[in-house]
Design an enzyme around this catalytic site. Structure first.
Site, PDB file in Angstrom:
ATOM      1  N   HIS A 221      29.447 -29.478  -6.274  1.00 15.43           N
ATOM      2  CA  HIS A 221      30.852 -29.606  -5.843  1.00 15.43           C
ATOM      3  C   HIS A 221      31.284 -31.085  -5.805  1.00 15.43           C
ATOM      4  CE1 HIS A 221      34.127 -27.196  -3.594  1.00 15.43           C
ATOM      5  NE2 HIS A 221      34.661 -28.301  -4.098  1.00 15.43           N
TER       6      HIS A 221
ATOM      7  N   ARG B 151      36.709 -22.901  -7.811  1.00  8.86           N
ATOM      8  CA  ARG B 151      36.075 -22.414  -6.590  1.00  8.86           C
ATOM      9  C   ARG B 151      35.034 -21.360  -6.971  1.00  8.86           C
ATOM     10  NH1 ARG B 151      37.651 -26.315  -4.187  1.00  8.86           N
ATOM     11  NH2 ARG B 151      39.182 -26.349  -2.519  1.00  8.86           N
TER      12      ARG B 151
END
Ligand code: GLV
Length: 309
Positions: free
Chosen positions: A272, A224
């Site tokens: 991502h 993250r």
């Protein structure tokens, strides 16, 4: 009547509805916003939550995350009795392991350096090392960390792993707990972050941590954006403490156009996409878990709400 409510793209909702009809007809699969009678909805499958959504589901028992992580769900919005399950499915695991292997090899073989040389019209050869001469250290030895190490193993890298609680993995030198972090870092040439994002791990990829790696270490963050203090990475790249990085996640996504990482040739950014939930395979994990829950079996991937993962 028992129902599961899906919140997300229509295409996925339709496919999953058809699979449920076929494999678990006892549970009606509903696609938001057509929630029907809310009293039927014991299960919710979603990537993110709104207060209005939660308030509209008085019978909710289990929330299934679409992804491997659950930090995006803001668990504090959920009543305490609701159980939370992260997605464990072969699509995410395989794509993540592929990403980590790709990134480790790319950084090992100096790809960022050669891209920069190409853009400058230069032809410069760096010394080539064998994988056996470099170590890859994975932080976070959950499903994704372990799968990544399995994919790295045949390449020959020296493998290390760090985890909050002890783990034993054949062929991997494992370290656990805060007290072992420095020793883990000191021998890690390519650092891979696959930790869950919690209050304990937010900002863990910091100047302090980078200073404990060998000079010129390389960084991969596929967890993250919140794990990384971005200014600290910029400074570490400037000083040469970190020589290159591959980042699949950033503090702000999409990464702003004027962000310094965009123009830094030592940083490879991907949007991502490292570990991708595959709709065709994830639905089977979901069905297995719902079926298990109906039979009072443990939920695979259940999150400890106190721990946050
Ligand atoms: C993606 O980031 C996921 O959590 O699966």
């Amino acid at each position: 009547m028992t129902a599961i409510l899906h919140v997300g793209p229509e295409e996925r909702g339709q496919l999953w509805q058809a699979e449920f009809r076929h494999a678990l007809p006892a549970v009606e699969f509903r696609n938001w916003p057509e929630i029907g009678n809310p009293a039927d909805i014991r299960y919710l499958v979603a990537w993110q939550l709104t207060d209005a959504l939660i308030a509209s589901l008085p019978a909710l028992e289990v929330l299934f995350s679409i992804g491997a992580g659950v930090d995006q769900l803001d668990l504090s919005r959920l009543p305490d009795h609701v159980r939370i399950v992260r997605m464990i499915e072969p699509g995410i695991t395989t794509t993540m392991a592929q990403y980590v292997a790709t990134a480790a090899l790319a950084l090992h073989r100096d790809l960022p350096f050669y891209r920069e040389a190409q853009s400058r019209g230069e032809w410069t050869q760096l010394p080539t090392l064998l994988c056996e001469e470099r170590s890859v250290g994975v932080m976070g030895l959950g499903e994704l960390g372990r799968a990544s190490l399995r994919m790295l193993a045949p390449l020959g890298f020296r493998l290390r792993g760090w985890n909050r609680s002890p783990r034993a993995i054949e062929g991997v030198e494992c370290f656990s707990g805060a007290e072992a972090l420095d020793a883990f870092l000191a021998g890690t040439d390519i650092l891979v972050c696959l930790l869950p994002l919690t209050d304990d791990t937010r900002g863990i990829l910091s100047a302090e941590l980078f200073a404990k790696l060998p000079h010129g270490a390389r960084l991969i963050n596929a967890a993250r954006g919140g794990h990384l203090i971005e200014e600290d990475l910029t400074a570490a790249l400037q000083s040469g403490q970190i020589s290159a990085a591959m980042l699949d996640v950033t503090q702000v996504e999409p990464l702003p156009r004027d962000h310094p990482f965009r123009s830094d040739p030592r940083v490879v950014i991907t949007p991502h996409i490292a570990g991708v939930t595959r709709i065709e395979t994830a639905v089977h994990s979901l069905i297995e878990n719902v079926r298990g829950h109906l039979a009072d079996s443990p939920l695979r991937g259940e999150v400890d709400r106190g721990r946050g993962y």
